[in-house]
Structures are given as C-alpha cells and as structure tokens.
Write a protein that holds these residues in place. Structure first.
Motif, PDB file in Angstrom:
ATOM      1  N   ASP A  94      10.267  -1.489  -5.652  1.00 39.62           N
ATOM      2  CA  ASP A  94      10.560  -2.892  -5.335  1.00 39.62           C
ATOM      3  C   ASP A  94      10.946  -3.058  -3.874  1.00 39.62           C
ATOM      4  O   ASP A  94      10.644  -4.082  -3.254  1.00 39.62           O
ATOM      5  CB  ASP A  94      11.693  -3.413  -6.234  1.00 39.62           C
ATOM      6  CG  ASP A  94      11.233  -3.654  -7.664  1.00 39.62           C
ATOM      7  OD1 ASP A  94      10.011  -3.758  -7.883  1.00 39.62           O
ATOM      8  OD2 ASP A  94      12.099  -3.732  -8.567  1.00 39.62           O
ATOM      9  N   TRP A  95      11.630  -2.055  -3.320  1.00 40.88           N
ATOM     10  CA  TRP A  95      12.028  -2.133  -1.910  1.00 40.88           C
ATOM     11  C   TRP A  95      10.811  -2.180  -0.996  1.00 40.88           C
ATOM     12  O   TRP A  95      10.838  -2.818   0.071  1.00 40.88           O
ATOM     13  CB  TRP A  95      12.930  -0.954  -1.547  1.00 40.88           C
ATOM     14  CG  TRP A  95      12.315   0.401  -1.751  1.00 40.88           C
ATOM     15  CD1 TRP A  95      12.149   1.054  -2.940  1.00 40.88           C
ATOM     16  CD2 TRP A  95      11.764   1.256  -0.737  1.00 40.88           C
ATOM     17  NE1 TRP A  95      11.526   2.269  -2.728  1.00 40.88           N
ATOM     18  CE2 TRP A  95      11.289   2.423  -1.401  1.00 40.88           C
ATOM     19  CE3 TRP A  95      11.643   1.156   0.639  1.00 40.88           C
ATOM     20  CZ2 TRP A  95      10.700   3.479  -0.709  1.00 40.88           C
ATOM     21  CZ3 TRP A  95      11.059   2.215   1.333  1.00 40.88           C
ATOM     22  CH2 TRP A  95      10.596   3.353   0.664  1.00 40.88           C
ATOM     23  N   ILE A  96       9.724  -1.542  -1.427  1.00 46.51           N
ATOM     24  CA  ILE A  96       8.487  -1.591  -0.632  1.00 46.51           C
ATOM     25  C   ILE A  96       7.856  -2.975  -0.742  1.00 46.51           C
ATOM     26  O   ILE A  96       7.393  -3.542   0.261  1.00 46.51           O
ATOM     27  CB  ILE A  96       7.503  -0.505  -1.102  1.00 46.51           C
ATOM     28  CG1 ILE A  96       8.142   0.880  -0.987  1.00 46.51           C
ATOM     29  CG2 ILE A  96       6.214  -0.560  -0.294  1.00 46.51           C
ATOM     30  CD1 ILE A  96       7.277   2.011  -1.536  1.00 46.51           C
ATOM     31  N   ARG A  97       7.847  -3.520  -1.934  1.00 42.82           N
ATOM     32  CA  ARG A  97       7.281  -4.862  -2.132  1.00 42.82           C
ATOM     33  C   ARG A  97       8.081  -5.909  -1.369  1.00 42.82           C
ATOM     34  O   ARG A  97       7.552  -6.962  -1.011  1.00 42.82           O
ATOM     35  CB  ARG A  97       7.236  -5.198  -3.621  1.00 42.82           C
ATOM     36  CG  ARG A  97       6.326  -4.258  -4.425  1.00 42.82           C
ATOM     37  CD  ARG A  97       6.243  -4.666  -5.893  1.00 42.82           C
ATOM     38  NE  ARG A  97       5.490  -3.671  -6.649  1.00 42.82           N
ATOM     39  CZ  ARG A  97       6.012  -2.639  -7.272  1.00 42.82           C
ATOM     40  NH1 ARG A  97       7.335  -2.452  -7.227  1.00 42.82           N
ATOM     41  NH2 ARG A  97       5.263  -1.781  -7.941  1.00 42.82           N
ATOM     42  N   LEU A 119       8.327   9.800  -3.143  1.00 42.05           N
ATOM     43  CA  LEU A 119       8.359   8.338  -3.155  1.00 42.05           C
ATOM     44  C   LEU A 119       7.018   7.760  -2.703  1.00 42.05           C
ATOM     45  O   LEU A 119       6.586   6.714  -3.199  1.00 42.05           O
ATOM     46  CB  LEU A 119       9.492   7.829  -2.259  1.00 42.05           C
ATOM     47  CG  LEU A 119      10.905   8.077  -2.811  1.00 42.05           C
ATOM     48  CD1 LEU A 119      11.956   7.811  -1.744  1.00 42.05           C
ATOM     49  CD2 LEU A 119      11.160   7.198  -4.033  1.00 42.05           C
ATOM     50  N   GLY A 120       6.353   8.455  -1.780  1.00 45.19           N
ATOM     51  CA  GLY A 120       5.019   8.031  -1.369  1.00 45.19           C
ATOM     52  C   GLY A 120       4.026   8.158  -2.502  1.00 45.19           C
ATOM     53  O   GLY A 120       3.185   7.264  -2.728  1.00 45.19           O
ATOM     54  N   ASN A 121       4.103   9.269  -3.230  1.00 45.98           N
ATOM     55  CA  ASN A 121       3.245   9.477  -4.390  1.00 45.98           C
ATOM     56  C   ASN A 121       3.483   8.392  -5.439  1.00 45.98           C
ATOM     57  O   ASN A 121       2.530   7.845  -6.018  1.00 45.98           O
ATOM     58  CB  ASN A 121       3.516  10.860  -4.978  1.00 45.98           C
ATOM     59  CG  ASN A 121       2.745  11.144  -6.250  1.00 45.98           C
ATOM     60  OD1 ASN A 121       3.117  10.669  -7.324  1.00 45.98           O
ATOM     61  ND2 ASN A 121       1.681  11.916  -6.140  1.00 45.98           N
ATOM     62  N   GLN A 122       4.748   8.074  -5.671  1.00 44.04           N
ATOM     63  CA  GLN A 122       5.093   7.046  -6.652  1.00 44.04           C
ATOM     64  C   GLN A 122       4.528   5.688  -6.239  1.00 44.04           C
ATOM     65  O   GLN A 122       4.036   4.927  -7.080  1.00 44.04           O
ATOM     66  CB  GLN A 122       6.613   6.971  -6.792  1.00 44.04           C
ATOM     67  CG  GLN A 122       7.111   5.978  -7.831  1.00 44.04           C
ATOM     68  CD  GLN A 122       6.902   6.449  -9.254  1.00 44.04           C
ATOM     69  OE1 GLN A 122       6.349   7.516  -9.488  1.00 44.04           O
ATOM     70  NE2 GLN A 122       7.332   5.653 -10.203  1.00 44.04           N
ATOM     71  N   ALA A 123       4.600   5.376  -4.957  1.00 43.97           N
ATOM     72  CA  ALA A 123       4.058   4.110  -4.466  1.00 43.97           C
ATOM     73  C   ALA A 123       2.546   4.042  -4.680  1.00 43.97           C
ATOM     74  O   ALA A 123       2.010   3.007  -5.085  1.00 43.97           O
ATOM     75  CB  ALA A 123       4.398   3.939  -2.986  1.00 43.97           C
ATOM     76  N   LYS A 160      -1.172  -2.805   8.075  1.00 44.30           N
ATOM     77  CA  LYS A 160      -1.626  -3.120   6.718  1.00 44.30           C
ATOM     78  C   LYS A 160      -1.134  -2.117   5.670  1.00 44.30           C
ATOM     79  O   LYS A 160      -1.324  -2.329   4.477  1.00 44.30           O
ATOM     80  CB  LYS A 160      -3.152  -3.186   6.687  1.00 44.30           C
ATOM     81  CG  LYS A 160      -3.719  -4.403   7.419  1.00 44.30           C
ATOM     82  CD  LYS A 160      -5.230  -4.444   7.305  1.00 44.30           C
ATOM     83  CE  LYS A 160      -5.782  -5.697   7.966  1.00 44.30           C
ATOM     84  NZ  LYS A 160      -7.267  -5.756   7.875  1.00 44.30           N
ATOM     85  N   THR A 161      -0.514  -1.026   6.120  1.00 45.69           N
ATOM     86  CA  THR A 161      -0.016  -0.016   5.186  1.00 45.69           C
ATOM     87  C   THR A 161       1.298  -0.474   4.572  1.00 45.69           C
ATOM     88  O   THR A 161       2.228  -0.838   5.292  1.00 45.69           O
ATOM     89  CB  THR A 161       0.198   1.322   5.916  1.00 45.69           C
ATOM     90  OG1 THR A 161      -1.046   1.752   6.476  1.00 45.69           O
ATOM     91  CG2 THR A 161       0.714   2.390   4.962  1.00 45.69           C
ATOM     92  N   ASN A 162       1.371  -0.466   3.249  1.00 45.93           N
ATOM     93  CA  ASN A 162       2.590  -0.920   2.573  1.00 45.93           C
ATOM     94  C   ASN A 162       3.795  -0.049   2.910  1.00 45.93           C
ATOM     95  O   ASN A 162       4.899  -0.561   3.132  1.00 45.93           O
ATOM     96  CB  ASN A 162       2.402  -0.934   1.054  1.00 45.93           C
ATOM     97  CG  ASN A 162       1.341  -1.915   0.608  1.00 45.93           C
ATOM     98  OD1 ASN A 162       0.419  -1.568  -0.130  1.00 45.93           O
ATOM     99  ND2 ASN A 162       1.439  -3.158   1.047  1.00 45.93           N
ATOM    100  N   LEU A 163       3.585   1.279   2.926  1.00 48.04           N
ATOM    101  CA  LEU A 163       4.676   2.209   3.234  1.00 48.04           C
ATOM    102  C   LEU A 163       4.227   3.206   4.289  1.00 48.04           C
ATOM    103  O   LEU A 163       3.306   3.984   4.064  1.00 48.04           O
ATOM    104  CB  LEU A 163       5.121   2.957   1.978  1.00 48.04           C
ATOM    105  CG  LEU A 163       6.172   4.057   2.190  1.00 48.04           C
ATOM    106  CD1 LEU A 163       7.468   3.470   2.729  1.00 48.04           C
ATOM    107  CD2 LEU A 163       6.425   4.838   0.910  1.00 48.04           C
ATOM    108  N   LEU A 164       4.895   3.183   5.432  1.00 43.89           N
ATOM    109  CA  LEU A 164       4.649   4.149   6.495  1.00 43.89           C
ATOM    110  C   LEU A 164       5.789   5.163   6.494  1.00 43.89           C
ATOM    111  O   LEU A 164       6.951   4.793   6.680  1.00 43.89           O
ATOM    112  CB  LEU A 164       4.579   3.441   7.857  1.00 43.89           C
ATOM    113  CG  LEU A 164       4.420   4.347   9.078  1.00 43.89           C
ATOM    114  CD1 LEU A 164       3.102   5.115   9.025  1.00 43.89           C
ATOM    115  CD2 LEU A 164       4.521   3.535  10.373  1.00 43.89           C
TER     116      LEU A 164
END
Length: 251
Positions: A94-97, A119-123, A160-164
C-alpha cells in the motif's frame, strides 16, 4: 480436425493458456463429463493464470533484483529489530500505491539488500513495476545517458517505475554532477513513485554524504518526509550462519 483448427485459432489470438488447457482436457477423459460452462470456466481460468504468470515474469526480469528473496522466507528469529506486523503492512505494498518511500538502514550483513529485494519481489507479484539499482550503477547510467542523448528516456523510465530500489546508498562520496542528477531523479519521483533506500549509513549522516547544504535539504525532505523506516540491528547474518555451519561440521 475441428479441435486442431480451434487450437490454431486460439494460439493465433494469443490465447495460449486456453489452448494448453484445451489440449489437457482432451487428454483427460474425466473432464468430458463436465458441463460446457464448467469446461469453459476452466479454460478461462487457465488463460488468466497464464497471463498473470507471464506478466510476473516480465516484471521480475525488468526489476533485475540482486538476490532471489521473498517475504515468506524472512527469518524473524535473528534479533535485528524486525516485527512481523510491520513487515506484513509493508508486504501489502500500500505504501507503494501511495507513493511513499522506505529507508532500510543497518550494519553490514544484517539483510538490507535481501529485504529490499523481497519487498521488490512482493511488489512484482502484485503487478507493480520495480527497478533495482546500486547507487554507483545509477550514477553510471545517468552519466552515459547524458553523453549519448538518452537522458530523457532514462529519466522517463525511472519516473514510470512504481518502486525504485537504490542500494548501497552512501558507500562513496558523490560529485557535484552526481548530486544534481540525484536531485533530478528524486524530484521527478516525489509524490509519483516510491523509492526504497538501503544503506549502512544512518539517516542522520545523509546530509553530510550528499554534500551541498541546499541540495541535501531538498533531497532529504523529499526522501524522508512521511517515509517508512526500518533500522536494523544486531550481528551480521552471514557471520551467524557461518558459525552455525561450523558448529555442525563433523570434521
């Protein structure tokens, strides 16, 4: 003959999952007793699963995570300050969203990179785009992009990357140009994407690491305001695991 034509049509339409499921149904006589709607539902479910798996493969390939890690394998037995409830909240992504940041700090070997990759894998598993970069590698890519005219494209990809994920933050001094490049990356993503920082350097020393007071203030405000923080403690996991291995060595 009709079935072969149907399989060809499904593959032509790129419905590979449905085609595979249809072949599987033909090879399993017990499915012939199912109603048409039931068999169709199985075909559709298989196509959905096939597409989800392909998308996950694409996301993981693009993420280039440094280590294969997943949330389910986190070791909570090692005393390093990890709480199950907090990790469960972070695993929701949710923190990423919400385009919030996460800072993971701690001594060498405490699992910062592993947790960042987990956490990257989970995203990725939740359909979010991820990109892992060591900070020196980021600076190198930006330097090259300045020279070959691809700077705008690279910055757009990062935006455009959701998580860097930026690993090895604070490992070496940065130049004035790198400081400016870092500001551009962080500013572009502020409020529009999440950044995960993994660093041995405690956050109170980040200002000195960045250097220029004005840029340091701006970068730290964008990175740390409202950010989640994990401050890991304890001895190196690598050292602990090595000691365990030696203790069971029969030689």
């Amino acid at each position: 003959m009709l079935t072969h034509n149907t399989l060809d049509t499904l593959r032509h339409l790129k419905l590979t999952g449905m085609g595979d499921a249809l072949e599987q149904q033909r090879a399993q006589p017990e499915t012939h007793d199912l109603a048409f709607e039931e068999r169709l539902a199985l075909l559709v479910d298989r196509e959905v699963l096939h597409r989800e798996n392909r998308r996950l493969d694409r996301l993981l390939k693009a993420a280039r995570l440094r280590v294969p890690a997943c949330i389910e394998d986190i070791d909570y037995r090692h005393p390093r300050g990890l709480e199950r409830s907090r990790m469960a909240a972070l695993a929701s992504s949710d923190w990423i969203r919400q385009s919030l940041n996460l800072c993971i700090t701690g001594p060498t070997g405490c699992g910062k990179t592993w947790l960042a990759c987990a956490l990257g894998n989970q995203a990725c598993r939740q359909g979010l785009s991820v990109r892992y970069l060591r900070v020196p590698r980021l600076f190198e890519q930006v330097r090259i992009a300045h020279g070959d005219g691809s700077y705008g494209r690279l910055m757009n990809q990062l935006l455009k990357t959701n998580l860097l994920i930026l690993d090895d933050w604070g490992m070496q001094k940065i130049t004035a140009q790198q400081r400016q490049d870092l500001m551009e990356v962080i500013e572009d993503r502020h409020g529009r994407g999440s950044t995960l920082i993994a660093s041995q350097l405690p956050t109170e020393h980040w200002h000195d690491y960045i250097g220029s007071a004005t840029l340091a203030d701006a970068i730290m405000d964008r990175l740390l305001h409202g950010a989640h923080r994990l401050n890991l403690k304890g001895e190196s996991l690598r050292k602990t695991n090595a000691q365990k291995t030696e203790s069971v060595d029969p030689s």
